[in-house]
Each structure stands twice: as structure tokens, then as C-alpha cells.
Design an enzyme around this catalytic site. Structure first.
Site, PDB file in Angstrom:
ATOM      1  N   HIS A  95       0.855  -1.198   0.000  1.00 38.26           N
ATOM      2  CA  HIS A  95       0.000   0.000   0.000  1.00 38.26           C
ATOM      3  C   HIS A  95       0.889   1.246   0.000  1.00 38.26           C
ATOM      4  O   HIS A  95       1.945   1.261   0.640  1.00 38.26           O
ATOM      5  CB  HIS A  95      -0.923  -0.008   1.224  1.00 38.26           C
ATOM      6  CG  HIS A  95      -1.987   1.033   1.115  1.00 38.26           C
ATOM      7  ND1 HIS A  95      -1.742   2.353   1.397  1.00 38.26           N
ATOM      8  CD2 HIS A  95      -3.278   0.963   0.712  1.00 38.26           C
ATOM      9  CE1 HIS A  95      -2.847   3.054   1.169  1.00 38.26           C
ATOM     10  NE2 HIS A  95      -3.795   2.227   0.758  1.00 38.26           N
ATOM     11  N   GLU A 165      -3.753   1.980  -7.603  1.00 39.14           N
ATOM     12  CA  GLU A 165      -4.075   3.055  -6.662  1.00 39.14           C
ATOM     13  C   GLU A 165      -3.146   4.241  -6.903  1.00 39.14           C
ATOM     14  O   GLU A 165      -2.035   4.283  -6.338  1.00 39.14           O
ATOM     15  CB  GLU A 165      -3.890   2.560  -5.229  1.00 39.14           C
ATOM     16  CG  GLU A 165      -4.854   1.472  -4.828  1.00 39.14           C
ATOM     17  CD  GLU A 165      -5.283   1.619  -3.382  1.00 39.14           C
ATOM     18  OE1 GLU A 165      -6.483   1.606  -3.133  1.00 39.14           O
ATOM     19  OE2 GLU A 165      -4.409   1.772  -2.504  1.00 39.14           O
TER      20      GLU A 165
HETATM   21  P1  PGA Z   1      -9.328   6.233   0.127  1.00 42.43           P
HETATM   22  O1  PGA Z   1      -8.143   5.188   0.264  1.00 42.43           O
HETATM   23  O2  PGA Z   1     -10.523   5.479  -0.395  1.00 42.43           O
HETATM   24  O3  PGA Z   1      -9.534   6.785   1.478  1.00 42.43           O
HETATM   25  O4  PGA Z   1      -8.867   7.277  -0.865  1.00 42.43           O
HETATM   26  C1  PGA Z   1      -7.963   4.227  -0.698  1.00 42.43           C
HETATM   27  C2  PGA Z   1      -6.859   3.316  -0.318  1.00 42.43           C
HETATM   28  O5  PGA Z   1      -5.871   3.765   0.281  1.00 42.43           O
HETATM   29  O6  PGA Z   1      -6.935   2.106  -0.586  1.00 42.43           O
END
Ligand code: PGA
Length: 251
Positions: A95, A165
Site C-alpha cells: 500500500h 491506486e
Molecule cells: P481512500 O483510500 O478510499 O480513502 O482514498 C484508498 C486506499 O488507500 O486504498
């Protein structure tokens, strides 16, 4: 097509009661909609959630991270083998919030291998930090993908979920989410790199989720595309007003 709804509760909830309440709501929505749901509470809550979880083929327990060594003198780390024993089935790895704390592509790669070895499905996050008009961010992402997915065989990709992401779209300071078109383009780009650089030929085996400021209002615009296998949701996953819409979108 079946879509994944992965709920990353991060460290948003700080009382057992709040987590329990959230889990109960998620359980009820999962029962109603039968959406394939991966619930990722913070590590200290995994054992309790595992005990409370009803046995259901659409409901999975995920960890927010795991270490790449199975056992030993590693203070503060979480053994993937122990997670497996706790009935965890998925693990978020790489992440951007962990990468920002110093995690390297090499370490993420080792975590993927450790998860697979312990029969855990890694949800591997990749994404560029920012975008530039010249498109250099594509090279940054390419390098990240090559190093992150090194030395994996084609057949292993059916036991891996990838989450695209973009870092610039994550969290409450983000100005916007990616657009669905941007997410689709990047899902295709990731697939292309895995094909060209790592020899993953069977595209059916590659599942790319989108994550970054997903909420009940925009969720359906992403999952309606066949190239988006589901969603990885952060802050909306602890918001009782948002959760019903997320489940409805992924149904
Ligand atoms: P968020 O985070 O939906 O708060 O933007 C997404 C993530 O970090 O997976």
C-alpha cells in the site's frame, strides 16, 4: 461479472465497539447483496473479527499487511503463517501508505512470495505518485510493476489481486479520484507490462481493482467496466452512510 469489494479500514477506528459495529453492518450488506467482500480491519482486530465472521462463500477476511518472514525475531511484524491460521485469506501488500514509510519494491515482492507460499491472496497495490504532462509517470509505474512482480510464474497471477491506486487520488487530501477512463487505461497498461516484461500471457488471470477516493457516488462508474475487477476502498469503508451504496454498486 463478479466484482470484488475490498474494504481497507486502515487505522480509522480506535475502539473495539466501533469496529464491531462496522463489521456487523458490512456482514448484513454482504448477506443482502452477495457481493464478494474482503474486510481488512486493523491487525489487533483480526482475531476477534475472525471469530464473529459468519461462514459465507462471499465474505473474506483480509489483513492490511504481512511480513515476508514466516517466523523469528521480528518485533512488531506479522507472520503470514499466523494470519493463515487466523482464517485470514487476503493481505494488502505494498500500500502506498506503507511505501511512504520506506517499503521498497523488493520488500513488497518478498511479501507477495511469502503470501503465496502461505496460501494467502495478496492484494498488491501499485500506482504513480503524481502525473506529468509528458507521461513520465508511466515509466515510474512500469519500473514499480517490474520490480514488484519479479519472479512470479504466470499461474500464480490467478491467486493475486492487483489494485491500481494512484497515490494522488488517495485519502481526504486528494483533489479527486481517477476518472473511470483513467482507471481502465491504467488497468490495461498494467496488464500490458505484465505481458511484455514478465511474460504473463493469459490476461484472464490478471484482476485489477481500482482504489483512490472511491465512494458510493462514483463506485458504479468504475465497476461497470469489464477491465475493473472491483474496488479497494479506504475511508468510505468505515462510513455507515457510504457502505450501502458501495455494496449496491458492486452487486
Ligand atoms: P481512500 O483510500 O478510499 O480513502 O482514498 C484508498 C486506499 O488507500 O486504498
Amino acid at each position: 461479472m463478479k466484482k470484488y469489494l475490498a474494504l481497507n479500514m486502515k487505522a480509522y477506528q480506535t475502539s473495539v465497539k466501533d469496529v464491531e459495529k462496522n463489521i456487523a453492518l458490512i456482514g448484513a450488506l454482504n448477506k443482502k447483496t452477495k457481493v464478494t467482500t474482503i474486510v481488512c480491519p486493523s491487525t489487533p482486530m483480526l482475531s476477534l473479527v475472525a471469530k464473529k465472521f459468519p461462514k459465507r462463500s462471499t465474505l473474506f477476511l483480509g489483513a492490511q499487511d504481512a511480513f515476508y518472514e514466516t517466523e523469528g525475531a521480528y518485533t512488531g511484524m506479522t507472520s503470514p503463517k499466523l494470519l493463515k491460521d487466523l482464517k485470514v485469506s487476503h493481505v494488502i501488500v505494498g500500500h502506498s501508505e506503507r511505501r511512504a514509510m520506506g517499503e521498497t519494491n523488493k520488500q513488497v515482492n518478498k511479501k507477495i512470495h511469502a503470501c503465496l507460499k502461505n496460501k494467502l491472496i495478496p492484494i498488491v497495490c501499485v500506482g504513480e505518485k503524481s502525473r506529468d504532462a509528458a507521461g513520465l509517470f508511466l515509466l515510474e509505474l512500469k519500473q514499480q510493476i517490474i520490480e514488484t512482480f519479479a519472479e512470479l510464474t504466470e499461474s500464480q497471477f490467478k491467486n493475486i489481486l492487483i489494485a491500481y491506486e494512484p497515490v494522488w487520488a488517495i485519502g481526504q487530501d486528494a483533489k479527486r479520484s481517477a476518472t473511470p477512463d483513467e482507471a481502465v487505461e491504467m488497468a490495461l497498461y498494467i496488464t500490458k507490462i505484465l505481458h511484455e516484461q514478465l511474460g504473463v500471457k493469459n490476461h484472464q488471470k490478471i484482476s485489477v481493482l481500482y482504489g483512490g477516493s472511491v465512494n458510493s457516488a462514483n463506485a458504479h462508474d468504475f465497476v461497470k467496466h469489464s477491465h475493473i475487477a472491483g474496488l479497494l476502498v479506504g475511508r468510505a469503508s468505515v462510513d455507515p452512510k457510504e457502505l450501502p451504496g458501495l455494496f449496491a454498486a458492486c452487486k
